[in-house]
Scaffold this active site. Structure first.
Site, PDB file in Angstrom:
ATOM      1  N   ASP A 226       0.876  -1.223   0.048  1.00 21.52           N
ATOM      2  CA  ASP A 226      -0.039   0.033  -0.164  1.00 21.52           C
ATOM      3  C   ASP A 226       0.999   1.205   0.151  1.00 21.52           C
ATOM      4  O   ASP A 226       1.990   1.285  -0.396  1.00 21.52           O
ATOM      5  CB  ASP A 226      -0.842  -0.015   1.128  1.00 21.52           C
ATOM      6  CG  ASP A 226      -2.356   0.701   0.767  1.00 21.52           C
ATOM      7  OD1 ASP A 226      -2.367   1.651   0.374  1.00 21.52           O
ATOM      8  OD2 ASP A 226      -3.333  -0.197   0.874  1.00 21.52           O
ATOM      9  N   HIS A 249       1.521   1.981  -3.892  1.00 20.20           N
ATOM     10  CA  HIS A 249       0.842   3.426  -4.147  1.00 20.20           C
ATOM     11  C   HIS A 249       1.608   4.577  -4.039  1.00 20.20           C
ATOM     12  O   HIS A 249       1.189   5.682  -4.318  1.00 20.20           O
ATOM     13  CB  HIS A 249      -0.393   3.355  -3.273  1.00 20.20           C
ATOM     14  CG  HIS A 249      -1.237   2.388  -3.657  1.00 20.20           C
ATOM     15  ND1 HIS A 249      -2.343   1.896  -2.684  1.00 20.20           N
ATOM     16  CD2 HIS A 249      -1.422   1.545  -4.546  1.00 20.20           C
ATOM     17  CE1 HIS A 249      -3.180   0.991  -3.091  1.00 20.20           C
ATOM     18  NE2 HIS A 249      -2.637   0.820  -4.072  1.00 20.20           N
TER      19      HIS A 249
END
Length: 379
Positions: A226, A249
């Site tokens: 993430d 991300h």
């Protein structure tokens, strides 16, 4: 619906294991070892009580204290709160592993594994590992299996309401969800920190910062599933330098203003970042209907490139229009690797064998004859 201001979009590319060595534990410091409080460190028996008891002793010490979790063992722990205020400065050193049983967390404790709260002048150091044992949580996530209900999972390490906090030489792996969460803290220095988890691990944000000010994050390497950093409401005076981030991300401010809320983030500088395989790079995420501000934000000196790897050039024969028949030119920040040339024969138009090639930042190997050879190669 979320609206996003994209500040920098990276292209797809390219606690604690401790001995006393190198730690500021002088003759005036009291050392409290978990083993003295009954810890087994075999990775099988529950050492939660030993950690809590050792912390209580260190926290009540009138002299600077070292909470030592000896090197070379794995100390299995369930949900643990280590709270202050403490009478003196503490150096915390440990090698901890979360219980692999989801049943060891109740509804009341499910958000935290290790929670350190209300401590002033705490140093977490020593070169060891916090292992969240997150696989069982990822397998039961609705983001992994849409047929499952969405439930919360523990954060590996939460630092809450701490002042003058140092996190040094720490490795966090396989957190159940967020890896390190800094909440309501002041004067925080993190360097270096290594955080890793599989790219497919859901919601494993790495360094999450909210309601905190005067924070420095330096020389950190982050590779999980993430955001490398999640910067949230009421973060002020944050400086991030020399971070290696990727995949997934990237570095995110927000989301800000969700559910019509008010959020403020100010004085954030991200400098000398290297991003690999990130889908968004560096970004600010906001929600329509929210209010507040994100101001004095700087993303600078950030590098990214397209990673080229695992490429095969096979059975290529022909002539080149120029004398430079082969060029393997790759990014200096993200070199090419896994390049194979197999049975390649190129000449210059007109039949001349006076053919050249160049190679920059490329690792390659050959199979069979290759001519011309672009640079030194690996068999």
């Amino acid at each position: 619906m979320a609206s996003t201001v994209l500040i920098f979009s990276a292209s797809l590319i390219a606690l604690f294991l401790f001995s006393l060595t190198g730690v500021n534990a002088n003759a005036g410091s009291n050392v409290f070892s978990m083993q003295s409080y009954g810890a087994r460190g075999d990775g099988l028996h529950d050492d939660t009580k030993a950690l809590r008891d050792a912390w209580a002793a260190a926290c009540s010490s009138a002299k600077p204290a070292v909470l030592l979790i000896p090197k070379g063992k794995k100390y299995l722990n369930r949900h643990t709160i280590l709270s202050g205020p403490c009478k003196s400065n503490i150096v915390l050193m440990s090698n901890l592993m979360a219980s692999p049983k989801r049943s060891d967390w109740s509804k009341e404790t499910i958000r935290h594994w290790i929670l350190i709260s209300g401590v002033t002048s705490l140093t977490i150091t020593g070169g060891g590992t916090i292992d969240g044992n997150g696989k069982i949580w990822w397998q039961n996530s609705c983001k992994t299996n849409s047929n499952l209900p969405c439930t919360e999972a523990p954060m590996a390490l939460t630092l809450h309401a701490c002042k003058n906090l140092k996190v040094e030489d720490l490795k966090v792996v396989n957190s159940q969800q967020i890896q390190i969460s800094v909440e309501d803290c002041t004067d925080v220095k993190m360097s270096p920190v290594s955080i890793t988890a599989p790219e497919t691990s859901p919601n494993t944000d790495d360094i999450h910062i909210t309601r905190s000010r005067d924070v420095q994050v330096m020389d950190c390497t982050i590779k999980t599933g993430d955001d490398c950093m999640s910067i949230q409401d009421r973060t002020e005076n944050l400086h991030v330098n020399n971070m290696v981030c990727g995949p997934r991300h990237g570095i995110s401010i927000g989301s800000l203003g969700d559910h019509n809320s008010e959020a403020h983030v100010s004085n954030v500088t991200v400098d000398n970042g290297r991003l690999y395989g990130t889908t968004n790079g560096a970004r600010i995420k906001t929600w329509q209907g929210g209010k507040g501000s994100a101001k004095n934000i700087v993303f600078q000196n950030m590098k990214s490139a397209v990673e080229v790897s695992d490429v095969l050039f096979k059975n290529i024969r022909g002539t080149s229009a120029s004398e430079e028949a082969i060029m393997l030119h790759c990014s200096s920040s993200v070199p090419c690797h896994g390049i194979t040339l197999e049975y390649v024969k190129l000449t210059v138009k007109g039949g001349s064998n006076d053919v050249r090639s160049t190679c920059q930042n490329a690792e390659w190997k050959k199979s069979g004859s290759v001519s011309p050879q672009p640079c030194s190669f690996k068999n």
